[in-house]
Design an enzyme around this catalytic site. Structure first.
Site, mmCIF file in Angstrom:
data_model
loop_
_atom_site.group_PDB
_atom_site.id
_atom_site.type_symbol
_atom_site.label_atom_id
_atom_site.label_comp_id
_atom_site.label_asym_id
_atom_site.label_seq_id
_atom_site.Cartn_x
_atom_site.Cartn_y
_atom_site.Cartn_z
ATOM 1 N N HIS A 52 3.205 -63.231 115.376
ATOM 2 C CA HIS A 52 4.647 -63.466 115.364
ATOM 3 C C HIS A 52 5.131 -63.945 116.727
ATOM 4 C CE1 HIS A 52 5.300 -62.118 111.355
ATOM 5 N NE2 HIS A 52 4.872 -60.893 111.577
ATOM 6 N N ARG A 75 11.973 -69.695 103.574
ATOM 7 C CA ARG A 75 11.396 -68.360 103.391
ATOM 8 C C ARG A 75 12.489 -67.431 102.851
ATOM 9 N NH1 ARG A 75 9.897 -69.881 108.902
ATOM 10 N NH2 ARG A 75 7.650 -70.252 109.125
ATOM 11 N N ARG A 88 10.361 -71.193 98.772
ATOM 12 C CA ARG A 88 9.274 -70.271 98.434
ATOM 13 C C ARG A 88 9.877 -68.996 97.861
ATOM 14 N NH1 ARG A 88 5.640 -68.268 103.323
ATOM 15 N NH2 ARG A 88 7.480 -66.970 103.720
ATOM 16 N N GLU A 90 -2.829 -70.890 99.631
ATOM 17 C CA GLU A 90 -3.145 -69.986 100.722
ATOM 18 C C GLU A 90 -4.469 -69.257 100.472
ATOM 19 O OE1 GLU A 90 1.070 -68.045 101.784
ATOM 20 O OE2 GLU A 90 0.622 -68.199 99.647
ATOM 21 N N ASN A 114 -1.753 -70.594 107.861
ATOM 22 C CA ASN A 114 -1.986 -69.301 108.508
ATOM 23 C C ASN A 114 -2.812 -68.384 107.614
ATOM 24 O OD1 ASN A 114 -0.311 -70.424 110.397
ATOM 25 N ND2 ASN A 114 1.368 -68.997 110.102
ATOM 26 N N ARG A 121 -5.691 -62.435 111.917
ATOM 27 C CA ARG A 121 -5.068 -63.472 112.731
ATOM 28 C C ARG A 121 -4.475 -62.961 114.030
ATOM 29 N NH1 ARG A 121 0.590 -65.136 109.774
ATOM 30 N NH2 ARG A 121 1.647 -63.136 109.996
ATOM 31 N N CYS A 124 2.859 -76.416 105.349
ATOM 32 C CA CYS A 124 4.008 -75.738 105.947
ATOM 33 C C CYS A 124 3.573 -74.623 106.890
ATOM 34 C CB CYS A 124 4.941 -75.174 104.873
ATOM 35 S SG CYS A 124 4.162 -73.950 103.797
#
Length: 568
Positions: A197, A297, A333, A422, A445, A456, A493
């Site tokens: 983040h 989002r 989304r 994803e 991601n 991650r 994205c």
């Protein structure tokens, strides 16, 4: 501090993971040391335990209030993260556990909070994945509560009259959200990963940043040291030459804008879109020239809601975003709840591995009505505006899920329905998926995390947690190849879209649109306009054929001299 001479060797640069591009120089200001661990002390027998417990509750309320006030001054994702941290301060788990230690062991309140937070962090770390990321937030809240209890200075960013380069062991998202780009010209941290983040916020704020240096940069650098930060290459040069400083100043004075005409040098259109979380971010993206929204989002509108918002509340939130882009595409989304974005009314916080659990579209298995309400609200918001809504579901894993979601979306009058890619299975089955989905957007991601089986957030695995991994690029190509016979567009994205060099590769793989933080639009546009579509395809082949992520990145950058010219 020494000044390099013509005969002295150049100082050896420190290095880390460049997560936000830019070349800037400035004096170092180190983050103040964190709150020290309180000593193990017990309360005097005469002390009132109820009052000591109330002190903990009051301190938590104070921290929550301060974070909410800070959130009110922040924007976009920064505000959302501060609100989420404020929620954690209000969570009764930490407070009640601390109070129990006061009553049962007579620990002083500050020590009780410290130990309770340690137990909570250990539990989150054992869950791994996204839940492990929350430990930094717990520690941040812990430090703030202990600071109130001990009347100590609140941890946070240094306040200096002149711009500086912030150096820290790590930054909590709540701290990053409050960074002022006018004062903090760059930051460097010893810990962290490329999709944390903190890294995402740095890109949103347009602050050059390097994370995961491995060595403790607070020891390697001193306050006042002049450093040159290259947020693209991930290098930190101590005592840079005058020529290097001059170049950094020249680059800082250049202002690039995006005119809403994303395309390659030979005119092949590439839609350059923005990622947003609310109406304010959408309006900012429109002002930045974004050709539309590639990722709205929706869960960011409701992270602070204890119960499911009403359809009317959702219509209001969605309308604010759609109204910013009349006549243009807005990719929405549906709720990506779970893992690092828990929603009390929809997700189960007790799951052992939430990153692989009932999250995102999978929540419809037990709460299908939440998706129904959201689709109804989106249809009503679209009807009230002139935007063109494209709706997609996150974490689609099977052809049956793709069919079920797109059929349901169309039943509400949402004519363009697609999916996120994803999960590796979605990319591998793309040819069958696109018999139902009108489009797809790759979330790099999560795709990278699942392909490489690498958390991650861990800086020790940062070399795995990058979309430059050839395995990730090959899956993106597989998805594009599966979409082509059906004439379906594939976008990206994830954070990879904001990397100008990687953007060239993605276009060469067949990606039709790139969605990113609005600040990245001019850089990505400038690099794409320097190459033809055939150049993109040739360069993409180099990346896909490379044996390692670093070799892929190096090979691609060697083909794009414009990156050096632009300081990227």
């Amino acid at each position: 501090m020494t000044t390099p001479t013509a005969s002295s060797p150049a100082p050896k640069p420190l290095s880390g993971i460049g997560v936000s591009p830019g070349l800037v120089a400035g004096p170092v200001a180190r983050m103040a040391p964190g709150i020290p661990e309180p000593a193990i002390e017990t309360l005097d027998p005469a002390r009132d335990l109820d009052k000591e417990c109330e002190r903990i509750a009051q301190a938590a309320r104070t921290v929550k209030k301060r974070l909410e006030l800070s959130a009110a001054e922040a924007k976009g994702e920064g505000r959302t993260l501060l609100e989420t941290t404020a929620q954690m301060a209000a969570d009764p788990t930490l407070t009640s556990s601390s109070q129990a230690m006061v009553r049962e062991r007579r620990l002083v309140p500050e020590r009780a909070v410290w130990e309770a937070a340690g137990t909570l962090c250990a539990m989150l770390e054992s869950l791994g994945g996204y839940m492990a990321e929350r430990t930094r937030d717990v520690q941040d809240v812990r430090d703030r509560i202990v600071a109130v209890l001990t009347d100590s200075p609140m941890p946070g960013i240094p306040h200096l009259p002149e711009p500086f380069v912030l150096v820290a062991k790590d930054l909590a998202p709540a701290d990053t959200a409050l960074l002022d780009p006018e004062k903090v010209v760059a930051f460097v941290t010893s810990e962290g990963g490329p999709t944390s983040h903190t890294a995402i916020l740095a890109r949103a704020l347009g602050i050059p940043a390097i994370v995961g240096t491995g060595t403790d940069v607070t020891d390697a650098l001193s306050d006042g040291d002049i450093v040159l930060i290259d947020g693209t290459k991930g290098t930190i040069i101590l005592d840079p030459s005058e020529d290097a400083l001059r170049r950094a100043r020249e680059l800082a004075q250049r202002v690039r804008v995006f005119n809403g005409d994303g395309a390659t040098k030979d005119g092949h259109e590439v839609q350059l879109l923005a990622n947003v979380g609310d109406g304010a971010a959408a309006r900012s993206a429109a002002e930045a020239g974004a050709m539309g929204i590639g990722l709205f989002r929706t869960e960011f509108c409701f992270l602070d809601q204890p119960t499911e918002p009403t359809v009317e509340q959702q219509v209001e939130a969605y309308t604010q975003v759609l109204a910013a882009f009349p006549g243009k595409k807005v990719v929405v989304r549906t709720l990506d709840a779970g893992a690092d974005k828990p929603l009390p009314f929809l997700t189960d916080a007790t799951e052992e591995n939430p990153a692989l659990g009932v999250r995102a579209y999978r929540t419809t298995r037990r709460d299908p009505e939440v998706l129904d309400h959201q689709l109804e609200a989106l249809a009503r918001a679209e009807a009230a505006t002139e935007a063109k809504v494209w709706v997609m579901a996150p974490m689609i894993s099977t052809v049956e899920e793709a069919r079920a979601f797109t059929d349901k979306a169309r039943s509400y009058g949402l004519s363009t329905a697609g999916m996120m890619i994803e999960v590796p299975s979605a990319a591998l089955m793309a040819d069958a998926m696109f018999e139902h989905a009108d489009f797809a957007s790759v979330g790099t991601n999560d795709l990278t995390q699942y392909v490489m089986a690498a958390d991650r957030l861990l800086s020790t695995l940062a070399d795995l947690s990058t979309a430059w991994q050839p395995a990730v690029l090959r899956l993106i190509k597989t998805a594009c190849d599966g979409a082509a016979p059906h004439g379906r567009p594939v976008g990206v994205c994830g954070e990879a879209a904001a990397d100008p060099a990687l953007a060239v590769v993605l276009v060469g793989l067949g990606v039709a649109s790139l969605s990113m933080t609005a600040r990245a639009l001019p850089d990505v546009d400038a690099v794409l306009k320097s190459v033809t579509l055939e150049d993109c395809r040739r360069i993409a082949a180099l990346a896909v054929g490379a044996p390692t992520a670093e070799e892929a990145r190096t090979a691609v950058r060697a083909e794009l001299p414009v990156l050096e010219e632009l300081g990227l």
